[in-house]
Design a protein around this motif. Structure first.
Motif, PDB file in Angstrom:
ATOM      1  N   VAL A   1       0.848  -1.207   0.000  1.00  0.00           N
ATOM      2  CA  VAL A   1       0.000   0.000   0.000  1.00  0.00           C
ATOM      3  C   VAL A   1       0.876   1.246   0.000  1.00  0.00           C
ATOM      4  O   VAL A   1       0.640   2.196  -0.757  1.00  0.00           O
ATOM      5  CB  VAL A   1      -0.937   0.006   1.226  1.00  0.00           C
ATOM      6  N   ALA A   2       1.913   1.246   0.857  1.00  0.00           N
ATOM      7  CA  ALA A   2       2.822   2.392   0.936  1.00  0.00           C
ATOM      8  C   ALA A   2       3.565   2.597  -0.389  1.00  0.00           C
ATOM      9  O   ALA A   2       3.754   3.735  -0.839  1.00  0.00           O
ATOM     10  CB  ALA A   2       3.810   2.193   2.077  1.00  0.00           C
ATOM     11  N   LEU A   3       3.967   1.499  -1.034  1.00  0.00           N
ATOM     12  CA  LEU A   3       4.668   1.603  -2.312  1.00  0.00           C
ATOM     13  C   LEU A   3       3.747   2.145  -3.406  1.00  0.00           C
ATOM     14  O   LEU A   3       4.198   2.880  -4.293  1.00  0.00           O
ATOM     15  CB  LEU A   3       5.221   0.231  -2.722  1.00  0.00           C
ATOM     16  N   PHE A   4       2.462   1.783  -3.342  1.00  0.00           N
ATOM     17  CA  PHE A   4       1.518   2.305  -4.323  1.00  0.00           C
ATOM     18  C   PHE A   4       1.353   3.812  -4.153  1.00  0.00           C
ATOM     19  O   PHE A   4       1.322   4.560  -5.142  1.00  0.00           O
ATOM     20  CB  PHE A   4       0.169   1.598  -4.159  1.00  0.00           C
ATOM     21  N   LEU A   5       1.262   4.259  -2.905  1.00  0.00           N
ATOM     22  CA  LEU A   5       1.174   5.702  -2.655  1.00  0.00           C
ATOM     23  C   LEU A   5       2.443   6.404  -3.127  1.00  0.00           C
ATOM     24  O   LEU A   5       2.380   7.499  -3.705  1.00  0.00           O
ATOM     25  CB  LEU A   5       0.945   5.956  -1.167  1.00  0.00           C
ATOM     26  N   LEU A   6       3.587   5.774  -2.902  1.00  0.00           N
ATOM     27  CA  LEU A   6       4.853   6.335  -3.380  1.00  0.00           C
ATOM     28  C   LEU A   6       4.885   6.389  -4.906  1.00  0.00           C
ATOM     29  O   LEU A   6       5.407   7.354  -5.492  1.00  0.00           O
ATOM     30  CB  LEU A   6       6.023   5.504  -2.856  1.00  0.00           C
ATOM     31  N   THR A   7       4.308   5.387  -5.549  1.00  0.00           N
ATOM     32  CA  THR A   7       4.229   5.370  -7.011  1.00  0.00           C
ATOM     33  C   THR A   7       3.387   6.529  -7.522  1.00  0.00           C
ATOM     34  O   THR A   7       3.740   7.183  -8.519  1.00  0.00           O
ATOM     35  CB  THR A   7       3.642   4.029  -7.489  1.00  0.00           C
ATOM     36  N   ILE A   8       2.275   6.806  -6.853  1.00  0.00           N
ATOM     37  CA  ILE A   8       1.428   7.935  -7.239  1.00  0.00           C
ATOM     38  C   ILE A   8       2.200   9.246  -7.096  1.00  0.00           C
ATOM     39  O   ILE A   8       2.166  10.108  -7.981  1.00  0.00           O
ATOM     40  CB  ILE A   8       0.151   7.963  -6.377  1.00  0.00           C
ATOM     41  N   VAL A   9       2.914   9.383  -5.976  1.00  0.00           N
ATOM     42  CA  VAL A   9       3.716  10.593  -5.763  1.00  0.00           C
ATOM     43  C   VAL A   9       4.777  10.717  -6.857  1.00  0.00           C
ATOM     44  O   VAL A   9       5.034  11.809  -7.379  1.00  0.00           O
ATOM     45  CB  VAL A   9       4.377  10.554  -4.367  1.00  0.00           C
ATOM     46  N   THR A  10       5.373   9.603  -7.235  1.00  0.00           N
ATOM     47  CA  THR A  10       6.397   9.603  -8.289  1.00  0.00           C
ATOM     48  C   THR A  10       5.805  10.065  -9.616  1.00  0.00           C
ATOM     49  O   THR A  10       6.385  10.898 -10.319  1.00  0.00           O
ATOM     50  CB  THR A  10       7.007   8.201  -8.444  1.00  0.00           C
ATOM     51  N   ALA A  11       4.645   9.516  -9.973  1.00  0.00           N
ATOM     52  CA  ALA A  11       4.006   9.886 -11.245  1.00  0.00           C
ATOM     53  C   ALA A  11       3.644  11.369 -11.269  1.00  0.00           C
ATOM     54  O   ALA A  11       3.872  12.056 -12.271  1.00  0.00           O
ATOM     55  CB  ALA A  11       2.765   9.031 -11.467  1.00  0.00           C
ATOM     56  N   VAL A  12       3.105  11.860 -10.154  1.00  0.00           N
ATOM     57  CA  VAL A  12       2.746  13.277 -10.075  1.00  0.00           C
ATOM     58  C   VAL A  12       3.993  14.155 -10.163  1.00  0.00           C
ATOM     59  O   VAL A  12       4.005  15.187 -10.841  1.00  0.00           O
ATOM     60  CB  VAL A  12       1.983  13.555  -8.763  1.00  0.00           C
ATOM     61  N   SER A  13       5.058  13.752  -9.501  1.00  0.00           N
ATOM     62  CA  SER A  13       6.311  14.523  -9.516  1.00  0.00           C
ATOM     63  C   SER A  13       6.920  14.560 -10.911  1.00  0.00           C
ATOM     64  O   SER A  13       7.421  15.596 -11.350  1.00  0.00           O
ATOM     65  CB  SER A  13       7.302  13.924  -8.515  1.00  0.00           C
ATOM     66  N   PHE A  14       6.891  13.410 -11.602  1.00  0.00           N
ATOM     67  CA  PHE A  14       7.414  13.373 -12.970  1.00  0.00           C
ATOM     68  C   PHE A  14       6.673  14.383 -13.844  1.00  0.00           C
ATOM     69  O   PHE A  14       7.288  15.083 -14.649  1.00  0.00           O
ATOM     70  CB  PHE A  14       7.250  11.964 -13.556  1.00  0.00           C
ATOM     71  N   HIS A  15       5.356  14.436 -13.668  1.00  0.00           N
ATOM     72  CA  HIS A  15       4.545  15.314 -14.505  1.00  0.00           C
ATOM     73  C   HIS A  15       4.719  16.781 -14.114  1.00  0.00           C
ATOM     74  O   HIS A  15       4.828  17.651 -14.987  1.00  0.00           O
ATOM     75  CB  HIS A  15       3.074  14.902 -14.378  1.00  0.00           C
ATOM     76  N   SER A  16       4.750  17.053 -12.815  1.00  0.00           N
ATOM     77  CA  SER A  16       4.723  18.438 -12.336  1.00  0.00           C
ATOM     78  C   SER A  16       6.095  19.108 -12.333  1.00  0.00           C
ATOM     79  O   SER A  16       6.211  20.285 -12.681  1.00  0.00           O
ATOM     80  CB  SER A  16       4.130  18.480 -10.919  1.00  0.00           C
ATOM     81  N   PHE A  17       7.133  18.356 -11.947  1.00  0.00           N
ATOM     82  CA  PHE A  17       8.448  18.963 -11.761  1.00  0.00           C
ATOM     83  C   PHE A  17       9.424  18.677 -12.898  1.00  0.00           C
ATOM     84  O   PHE A  17      10.230  19.533 -13.270  1.00  0.00           O
ATOM     85  CB  PHE A  17       9.062  18.489 -10.438  1.00  0.00           C
ATOM     86  N   LEU A  18       9.353  17.468 -13.463  1.00  0.00           N
ATOM     87  CA  LEU A  18      10.289  17.107 -14.528  1.00  0.00           C
ATOM     88  C   LEU A  18       9.674  17.265 -15.921  1.00  0.00           C
ATOM     89  O   LEU A  18      10.380  17.129 -16.918  1.00  0.00           O
ATOM     90  CB  LEU A  18      10.758  15.655 -14.336  1.00  0.00           C
ATOM     91  N   HIS A  19       8.355  17.520 -15.975  1.00  0.00           N
ATOM     92  CA  HIS A  19       7.631  17.668 -17.241  1.00  0.00           C
ATOM     93  C   HIS A  19       7.804  16.433 -18.126  1.00  0.00           C
ATOM     94  O   HIS A  19       7.975  16.526 -19.341  1.00  0.00           O
ATOM     95  CB  HIS A  19       8.083  18.934 -17.970  1.00  0.00           C
TER      96      HIS A  19
END
Length: 469
Positions: free
Chosen positions: A263-281
């Protein structure tokens, strides 16, 4: 049925990635009045009729639309190729396939995580805790509704609805009225909760991946989504039976080792996907694939514990499987492949119809003559008759010129409009199968006016809170 088919044709003719034809629309001739156009429409309508009749024919919905995609693009390649437009055909189909590939891998990772959590007993443990708590029928009605509303933004509305339905079935099988009302409430709540998060529904995911609405901007839809769920629930609660359900027998110790870590890894995956989109474009799908790497690495850790358990447990009790046994590739294999390939068929089929030239006339009618507000409200109504995924594709492909508030409106209406009928969303269709005999089309239809009231009020709240001053 004929009205449904006409509505279906009107919207699905424009369900293609809009920008894939921006570069070719002015150089590729429209053939909407050519035999190619008529034949392609006929092929796709026939395929979608098979989709509508899936339960009666027992034919998986991906099969007819995949066949449709192949036939349409073969005809396009022949006709346009003979006119010297082979390069444009190749460019268009490659772009369509790339659009599909991003959606495919994003969903594949999410489905793999959900399958992993199911196998580790995460959701069954949650169900057992709710059942064992001894809540009244009314308390369970509200609790399962609110849990569906707040879990669906993360776990998607279909999975959430199935979990909550399992709870009400476990405690209320002897009270059909409770189960029916609770299932309606769960469908409405899960769809509403999925509307204010990119991870809650395929439609919101598409809007986010297109870059039309940023991740944080979805949360302005929270208040309208709450109204959409709470208003019908507040009215339906008066029809609930009184009392407390009988206790149900449940398996103990269903949560396996590693469940909460996943569950924690899935939440981390969501954070990763959002970060890729928002910060790294970078497209969020790459963040999701990195998240799959997290799960694969943790699966290796579990495999090492699995070996140690086998070494130190010389005579395990009969029937006791190794609790650390975990195969991540089986979780990938357990994804909803029929759904994933259905998306391929829809995107490529309707992409071909758009290439032929049907996009412009229908888009000018919807957003030109009716106007943005009326068109976006109609999107939600059509979502109750047609799956909201092709409907949202239609809006994205038209790419009409409208304000940001209107884009948020159509995101809301496409997400929650399907709640008005049991067949209007994946959650509703799934629960009709899971709670067969308890939750039915006509049982849901009885409460459609109440759900429509919540739909209308949610739109009003959206205009009230999110209209520019």
């Amino acid at each position: 049925m004929h009205k449904l088919v006409l509505a279906l044709v009107s919207w699905l003719l424009i369900s293609l990635p809009f920008n894939s034809y921006a570069s070719t629309a002015d150089v590729v001739p429209s053939l909407i009045n050519h035999w190619l156009g008529y034949t392609s429409i006929l092929v796709f309508v026939c395929a979608y009729l098979f989709v509508i009749l899936e339960e009666k024919l027992h034919l998986r919905k991906s099969k007819p639309v995949m066949l449709s995609a192949g036939i349409i693009w073969i005809l396009i390649a022949i006709v346009y190729g003979n006119q010297g437009f082979s390069h444009q055909v190749e460019s268009a189909i490659r772009h369509n396939f790339l659009e599909y590939a991003e959606l495919f891998f994003f969903l594949l990772v999410a489905m793999t995580y959900i399958n992993a959590m199911l196998e580790r007993g995460v959701f069954e443990d949650l169900r057992n805790r709710l059942v064992a708590a001894g809540f009244s029928f009314k308390a369970l009605f509200w609790l399962t509704g609110f849990l569906a509303f707040f879990i669906s933004p993360i776990a998607d509305n279909l999975t959430t609805a199935l979990i909550m339905c399992a709870v009400v079935l476990a405690v209320g099988k002897d009270r059909p009225k409770f189960v029916g009302l609770a299932c309606i409430n769960i469908v409405v709540a899960a769809n509403a909760g999925g509307a204010f998060s990119p991870f809650g529904d395929i439609t919101t995911l598409m809007v986010w991946q297109k870059g039309i609405v940023e991740f944080s901007e979805f949360f302005v839809l929270f208040a309208p989504a709450v109204v959409n769920f709470v208003v019908p629930a507040a009215i339906m609660q008066f029809a609930l039976p009184e009392g407390t359900p009988k206790g149900a027998k449940l398996r103990a110790d269903v949560l396996k080792p590693g469940g909460l870590t996943i569950v924690a890894l899935f939440l981390l995956t969501i954070v990763t996907a959002v970060s890729f989109h928002s910060f790294l474009h970078i497209p969020p799908v790459f963040g999701m694939m990195l998240g799959l790497g997290y799960l694969k690495l943790y699966a290796y850790c579990l495999s090492q514990k699995c070996k140690k358990w086998e070494i130190h447990t010389d005579n395990p009790p009969a029937g006791n499987a190794n609790p650390y046994q975990f195969d991540v590739f089986k979780k990938i294999a357990g994804s909803e492949w029929d759904t994933l390939f259905f998306f391929y068929g829809v995107i490529l089929s309707v992409g071909g119809l758009g290439f032929i030239g049907y996009l412009a006339s229908i888009s000018s009618f919807m957003y030109g003559e009716l106007g943005a507000t009326q068109a976006n409200i109609l999107v939600g109504v059509l979502s109750a008759l047609i799956d909201n995924i092709p409907v949202m594709f239609a809006v994205l492909t038209m790419n009409p010129e409208m304000s940001h508030m209107q884009w948020l409106l159509v995101t809301l209406t496409a997400g929650v409009g399907g709640s008005m009928l049991s067949i209007g969303s994946a959650a509703g269709v799934a629960l009709m199968g899971q709670a067969r005999g308890y939750y039915t089309f006509f049982g849901h239809l009885k409460w459609t006016p109440v759900i429509a009231l919540g739909y209308g009020l949610s739109i009003w709240v959206h205009f009230l809170l999110n209209s520019p001053n």
